[in-house]
Design an enzyme around this catalytic site. Structure first.
Site, short mmCIF file in Angstrom:
data_model
loop_
_atom_site.label_atom_id
_atom_site.label_comp_id
_atom_site.label_asym_id
_atom_site.label_seq_id
_atom_site.Cartn_x
_atom_site.Cartn_y
_atom_site.Cartn_z
CG ASP A 109 -1.81 1.18 1.36
OD1 ASP A 109 -2.34 1.61 0.32
OD2 ASP A 109 -2.02 1.70 2.48
CB SER A 110 0.21 4.78 -0.64
OG SER A 110 -0.98 4.83 0.11
CE1 TYR A 170 3.05 6.18 -2.79
CE2 TYR A 170 2.28 4.38 -4.17
CZ TYR A 170 3.27 4.94 -3.38
OH TYR A 170 4.45 4.28 -3.20
CB CYS A 175 -2.97 0.51 -2.40
SG CYS A 175 -3.02 2.27 -2.85
CG ASN A 176 -9.49 0.65 -2.99
OD1 ASN A 176 -10.35 0.05 -3.59
ND2 ASN A 176 -9.26 0.46 -1.70
CB CYS A 184 -9.37 4.65 0.53
SG CYS A 184 -7.74 5.10 1.17
CG HIS A 198 -4.97 4.99 4.52
ND1 HIS A 198 -4.42 4.52 3.37
CD2 HIS A 198 -3.94 5.47 5.28
CE1 HIS A 198 -3.10 4.71 3.40
NE2 HIS A 198 -2.80 5.28 4.55
N1 DGL Z 1 -4.75 3.11 0.99
C1 DGL Z 1 -4.69 3.77 -0.29
C2 DGL Z 1 -5.93 3.37 -1.12
O1 DGL Z 1 -6.54 2.36 -0.85
C3 DGL Z 1 -4.47 5.23 -0.02
C4 DGL Z 1 -4.01 5.97 -1.16
C5 DGL Z 1 -3.19 7.20 -0.91
O2 DGL Z 1 -2.03 7.05 -0.59
O3 DGL Z 1 -3.72 8.29 -1.16
O4 DGL Z 1 -6.27 4.02 -2.08
#
Ligand code: DGL
Length: 249
Positions: A8-9, A39, A70-71, A178, A180
């Protein structure tokens, strides 16, 4: 022995990792790029390049297959990663669609700018069943969560803005698009003024992967060391893990 790469990011995928490791024994190698998070506000080229860096790092661990937790990465470059690395990549976004299909009524997809601008959830779900999918770009949520802001006035203000369409139309289902957001699922629920189904794809993913082969090691690599990061990982993880800060990719 199965070696699973998961990434993930930042911290969001940790909640996915926790669900998986609780239910399925395997060797997990997690990379969270918290040095360059978020991201979701970046360009397609940048997200693709950063995701490639992540997989290049994890390739050092003899990975059998990957889970994109990570979506934003899933909807931006899953096909590119599959083509480049010639490996299986299971995505949280595809799992989220399957999870959402189990519920009736309309949806709010709550995700990052990049995920919402891809219209992946809207296009895919509306093609599969009669429903309407509303999209909400939750631009600030990832930064707040990574900074350890998990409750309080600032978070509530942001949630009220991002959930306004759900409260106005009383949408039956909220998709946490997402990884998070499950970390603040309780707060999301509290800011809705009606009862909705809050769909957490991580739970669905963990229930649909079966790898009980005796191995059980959880290795977490994060690109930036911070106290908030260590504390949040400790709070989320319910199984033993080894945390290493690698200082960038
Ligand atoms: N957890 C990431 C997602 O599912 C977060 C993306 C981000 O870093 O903005 O999209």
């Amino acid at each position: 022995m199965t070696n699973i790469g998961i990434f993930d990011s930042g911290l969001g995928g940790i909640a996915v990792l926790n669900e998986l490791a609780k239910k399925n024994k395997a060797n997990y190698f997690y990379l969270g790029d918290n040095l360059r998070v978020p991201y979701g506000n970046r360009s397609k080229a940048e997200i693709t390049s950063f995701a490639t860096d992540i997989v290049n790092f994890l390739e050092g661990y003899d990975i059998d297959y990957y889970i994109i937790a990570c979506n934003t990465i899933s909807v931006t470059c899953k096909d590119y990663l599959r083509e480049k690395f010639k490996k299986k990549f299971i995505t949280i976004a595809d799992m989220a669609i399957e999870a959402a299909m189990e519920y009736d009524g309309d949806y709010l997809a709550l995700g990052t700018k990049a995920t919402m601008e891809s219209h992946f959830y809207k296009t895919t779900l509306e093609a599969k069943k009669p429903c309407k999918v509303y999209e909400s770009k939750a631009i600030d949520l990832v930064n707040l969560i990574e900074g350890g802001v998990l409750e309080g006035a600032t978070l509530n203000g942001a949630l009220d803005e991002y959930l306004s369409i759900a409260n106005e139309k009383k949408l039956a289902n909220i998709i946490l698009a997402c990884t998070h957001y499950p970390i603040i699922k309780g707060e999301i629920s509290k800011r809705l003024d009606y009862k909705a189904n809050i769909i957490d794809p991580a739970v669905f993913l963990a229930d649909n992967i079966k790898t009980d082969d005796g191995a059980n090691g959880v290795n977490i690599f994060m690109t930036k060391e911070s106290q908030e990061t260590s504390a949040l990982i400790k709070k989320i993880m319910e199984v033993d893990y080894k945390l290493t800060f690698i200082g960038g990719l």
